[in-house]
Design an enzyme around this catalytic site. Structure first.
Site, PDB file in Angstrom:
ATOM      1  N   SER A 119      41.163  40.334  32.257  1.00  0.00           N
ATOM      2  CA  SER A 119      42.116  39.226  32.143  1.00  0.00           C
ATOM      3  C   SER A 119      42.524  38.994  30.705  1.00  0.00           C
ATOM      4  O   SER A 119      43.539  38.341  30.459  1.00  0.00           O
ATOM      5  CB  SER A 119      41.476  37.940  32.662  1.00  0.00           C
ATOM      6  OG  SER A 119      41.130  38.064  34.005  1.00  0.00           O
ATOM      7  N   HIS A 140      46.657  44.828  35.184  1.00  0.00           N
ATOM      8  CA  HIS A 140      46.171  43.469  35.457  1.00  0.00           C
ATOM      9  C   HIS A 140      46.827  42.905  36.721  1.00  0.00           C
ATOM     10  O   HIS A 140      47.975  42.454  36.699  1.00  0.00           O
ATOM     11  CB  HIS A 140      46.471  42.593  34.225  1.00  0.00           C
ATOM     12  CG  HIS A 140      45.955  41.206  34.323  1.00  0.00           C
ATOM     13  ND1 HIS A 140      46.548  40.131  33.707  1.00  0.00           N
ATOM     14  CD2 HIS A 140      44.874  40.697  34.976  1.00  0.00           C
ATOM     15  CE1 HIS A 140      45.874  39.030  33.980  1.00  0.00           C
ATOM     16  NE2 HIS A 140      44.857  39.345  34.745  1.00  0.00           N
ATOM     17  N   GLU A 152      50.589  43.087  35.620  1.00  0.00           N
ATOM     18  CA  GLU A 152      50.890  43.184  34.195  1.00  0.00           C
ATOM     19  C   GLU A 152      50.344  44.535  33.702  1.00  0.00           C
ATOM     20  O   GLU A 152      49.183  44.843  33.966  1.00  0.00           O
ATOM     21  CB  GLU A 152      50.123  42.047  33.486  1.00  0.00           C
ATOM     22  CG  GLU A 152      50.887  41.293  32.459  1.00  0.00           C
ATOM     23  CD  GLU A 152      50.051  40.166  31.830  1.00  0.00           C
ATOM     24  OE1 GLU A 152      48.876  39.922  32.210  1.00  0.00           O
ATOM     25  OE2 GLU A 152      50.592  39.518  30.936  1.00  0.00           O
ATOM     26  N   ASN A 190      47.746  35.212  30.952  1.00  0.00           N
ATOM     27  CA  ASN A 190      46.661  34.266  30.665  1.00  0.00           C
ATOM     28  C   ASN A 190      46.805  33.575  29.309  1.00  0.00           C
ATOM     29  O   ASN A 190      46.182  32.546  29.071  1.00  0.00           O
ATOM     30  CB  ASN A 190      45.322  34.971  30.792  1.00  0.00           C
ATOM     31  CG  ASN A 190      45.018  35.207  32.259  1.00  0.00           C
ATOM     32  OD1 ASN A 190      45.352  34.382  33.100  1.00  0.00           O
ATOM     33  ND2 ASN A 190      44.430  36.340  32.578  1.00  0.00           N
TER      34      ASN A 190
HETATM   35  N1  LIG Z   1      39.628  36.062  39.509  1.00  0.00           N
HETATM   36  C1  LIG Z   1      40.888  36.191  39.127  1.00  0.00           C
HETATM   37  O1  LIG Z   1      41.752  35.383  39.460  1.00  0.00           O
HETATM   38  C2  LIG Z   1      41.276  37.382  38.287  1.00  0.00           C
HETATM   39  C3  LIG Z   1      42.640  37.706  38.151  1.00  0.00           C
HETATM   40  C4  LIG Z   1      42.991  38.826  37.403  1.00  0.00           C
HETATM   41  C5  LIG Z   1      42.011  39.576  36.789  1.00  0.00           C
HETATM   42  N2  LIG Z   1      40.688  39.236  36.931  1.00  0.00           N
HETATM   43  C6  LIG Z   1      39.676  40.082  36.292  1.00  0.00           C
HETATM   44  O2  LIG Z   1      39.132  40.949  37.267  1.00  0.00           O
HETATM   45  C7  LIG Z   1      37.776  41.248  36.924  1.00  0.00           C
HETATM   46  C8  LIG Z   1      36.882  40.894  38.102  1.00  0.00           C
HETATM   47  O3  LIG Z   1      37.030  39.526  38.415  1.00  0.00           O
HETATM   48  P1  LIG Z   1      36.636  38.937  39.844  1.00  0.00           P
HETATM   49  O4  LIG Z   1      37.321  37.637  39.965  1.00  0.00           O
HETATM   50  O5  LIG Z   1      36.806  39.972  40.890  1.00  0.00           O
HETATM   51  O6  LIG Z   1      35.060  38.681  39.630  1.00  0.00           O
HETATM   52  P2  LIG Z   1      33.896  38.632  40.723  1.00  0.00           P
HETATM   53  O7  LIG Z   1      32.795  37.865  40.100  1.00  0.00           O
HETATM   54  O8  LIG Z   1      34.435  38.212  42.048  1.00  0.00           O
HETATM   55  O9  LIG Z   1      33.489  40.190  40.875  1.00  0.00           O
HETATM   56  C9  LIG Z   1      32.968  40.962  39.843  1.00  0.00           C
HETATM   57  C10 LIG Z   1      32.173  42.102  40.468  1.00  0.00           C
HETATM   58  O10 LIG Z   1      31.807  43.041  39.442  1.00  0.00           O
HETATM   59  C11 LIG Z   1      30.531  43.541  39.769  1.00  0.00           C
HETATM   60  N3  LIG Z   1      29.926  44.203  38.617  1.00  0.00           N
HETATM   61  C12 LIG Z   1      29.307  43.644  37.544  1.00  0.00           C
HETATM   62  N4  LIG Z   1      28.829  44.604  36.722  1.00  0.00           N
HETATM   63  C13 LIG Z   1      29.162  45.806  37.284  1.00  0.00           C
HETATM   64  C14 LIG Z   1      28.935  47.159  36.923  1.00  0.00           C
HETATM   65  N5  LIG Z   1      28.283  47.482  35.809  1.00  0.00           N
HETATM   66  N6  LIG Z   1      29.401  48.128  37.740  1.00  0.00           N
HETATM   67  C15 LIG Z   1      30.054  47.821  38.886  1.00  0.00           C
HETATM   68  N7  LIG Z   1      30.297  46.550  39.285  1.00  0.00           N
HETATM   69  C16 LIG Z   1      29.875  45.544  38.487  1.00  0.00           C
HETATM   70  C17 LIG Z   1      29.786  42.301  40.252  1.00  0.00           C
HETATM   71  O11 LIG Z   1      28.616  42.657  40.954  1.00  0.00           O
HETATM   72  C18 LIG Z   1      30.846  41.628  41.105  1.00  0.00           C
HETATM   73  O12 LIG Z   1      30.780  42.046  42.460  1.00  0.00           O
HETATM   74  C19 LIG Z   1      37.471  40.476  35.646  1.00  0.00           C
HETATM   75  O13 LIG Z   1      37.715  41.311  34.538  1.00  0.00           O
HETATM   76  C20 LIG Z   1      38.494  39.352  35.701  1.00  0.00           C
HETATM   77  O14 LIG Z   1      38.792  38.826  34.437  1.00  0.00           O
HETATM   78  C21 LIG Z   1      40.306  38.161  37.680  1.00  0.00           C
END
Ligand SMILES: NC(=O)c1ccc[n+]([C@@H]2O[C@H](COP(=O)([O-])OP(=O)(O)OC[C@H]3O[C@@H](n4cnc5c(N)ncnc54)[C@H](O)[C@@H]3O)[C@@H](O)[C@H]2O)c1
Length: 283
Positions: A119, A140, A152, A190
């Site tokens: 993000s 993104h 993005e 963001n």
């Molecule tokens: N939540 C949002 O609205 C959003 C929007 C755009 C981008 N993002 C980005 O997407 C990414 C994930 O966010 P999310 O909301 O899905 O989080 P989340 O907490 O739902 O999921 C993250 C997952 O990553 C896994 N993980 C952690 N370490 C790991 C590793 N070493 N190898 C493999 N898997 C691993 C965790 O076990 C978890 O299942 C982040 O970088 C976040 O900034 C989130």
């Protein structure tokens, strides 16, 4: 190189969504997480969303089965050796992402592009963990991935035009509309969204309004489909805090200081919808 097998790292709300849209576009997907229970939860979420699509008549039961059949589960990063393109969507934490990119650089075929769904973490910093900076890029997606049209695309300083074009075309193949953002903290989405959410948390912290009134003002007054506090809960308060910290570190400007109340909620484990409690309570 033709992209046939698409790797996704992280099976959380974003990783599962990305795996779903990739499989729906006809690609074979390998969805990886650190524990089988996390991959299973991601698969169950995809199943639930697709089943809703079947109920609404948007797809047939056979199509749903075919999409699910194209998603393979993985708990070994080494499985990415057979991927033709990889998107990382693990927890928003620099240390975790740096290690994943170091490992992927060793594991993946040399022509494979390594994209990150971060993000806000600078793409250049992630690319520097690898020996293939020209093949590292930000891709993104927005939450929820199957619904939101935008992707993005963020080239780092060293990203090649070819990597950019392949990623742009892939976003379109997934039925999304790409937009280009340059590599500065928070990119475009963001950089604009999170300071607004943080300010809404400050309004709650300072007692300017209740959570409901803050969200009602932004929904009815500014025509936003969701209030900022409900949106923060959907994004995940840990992710919101991590983005604010990246903005604050990156610009060294106090206007990006995360609200202490946001930090307090994260420390309490009130991470939003995914944890059952954030600014609101969820069943
Ligand atoms: N939540 C949002 O609205 C959003 C929007 C755009 C981008 N993002 C980005 O997407 C990414 C994930 O966010 P999310 O909301 O899905 O989080 P989340 O907490 O739902 O999921 C993250 C997952 O990553 C896994 N993980 C952690 N370490 C790991 C590793 N070493 N190898 C493999 N898997 C691993 C965790 O076990 C978890 O299942 C982040 O970088 C976040 O900034 C989130």
């Amino acid at each position: 190189m033709e992209i046939k097998t698409f790797g996704v790292i992280g099976a959380g709300q974003m990783g599962a969504g990305i795996a779903q849209v990739a499989a729906m576009s006809g690609l074979n997907v390998i969805m990886n997480d650190i524990k089988a229970e996390f991959v299973d939860k991601g698969l169950a979420n995809i199943d639930k969303i697709l089943s809703r699509g079947v109920e609404k008549g948007k797809m047939s039961e056979e199509e749903k089965k075919a999409v699910l059949g194209r998603i393979g589960a993985s708990i070994r990063l080494a499985d990415m050796a057979s991927a033709d393109y990889v998107v990382e969507a693990a927890t928003e934490n620099e240390k975790i992402k740096f290690q994943i990119f170091k490992d992927l650089d060793e594991i993946c075929k040399e022509q494979v592009i390594l994209a990150t769904n971060t993000s806000s973490i600078p793409i250049g910093r992630i690319a520097a963990q690898t020996g293939r900076a020209e093949k590292v890029i930000g891709m993104h997606f927005m939450n929820p991935v199957p619904v939101m049209k935008l992707v993005e695309i963020i080239p780092g300083l060293a990203t090649s035009n070819e990597t950019f074009q392949i990623t742009w075309d892939l976003a379109e193949k997934f039925g999304k509309t790409p937009a280009k953002a340059n590599d500065y903290p928070g990119f475009i989405a963001n950089r604009i969204l999170l300071p607004m959410i943080n300010e809404a948390v400050y309004c709650l912290y300072h007692g300017v309004g209740s959570r409901e009134d803050i969200d009602t003002v932004m929904k009815l007054g500014m025509n936003h489909p969701m209030g900022p506090l409900a949106l923060a809960d959907l994004i995940g308060l840990d992710t919101c805090l991590a983005i604010m910290e990246t903005l604050h570190d990156g610009f060294k400007d106090s206007k990006y200081r995360p609200c202490p109340l946001l930090r307090k909620y994260v420390e309490a484990g009130w991470l939003g919808k995914k944890a059952g409690r954030g600014f609101y309570e969820y069943k």
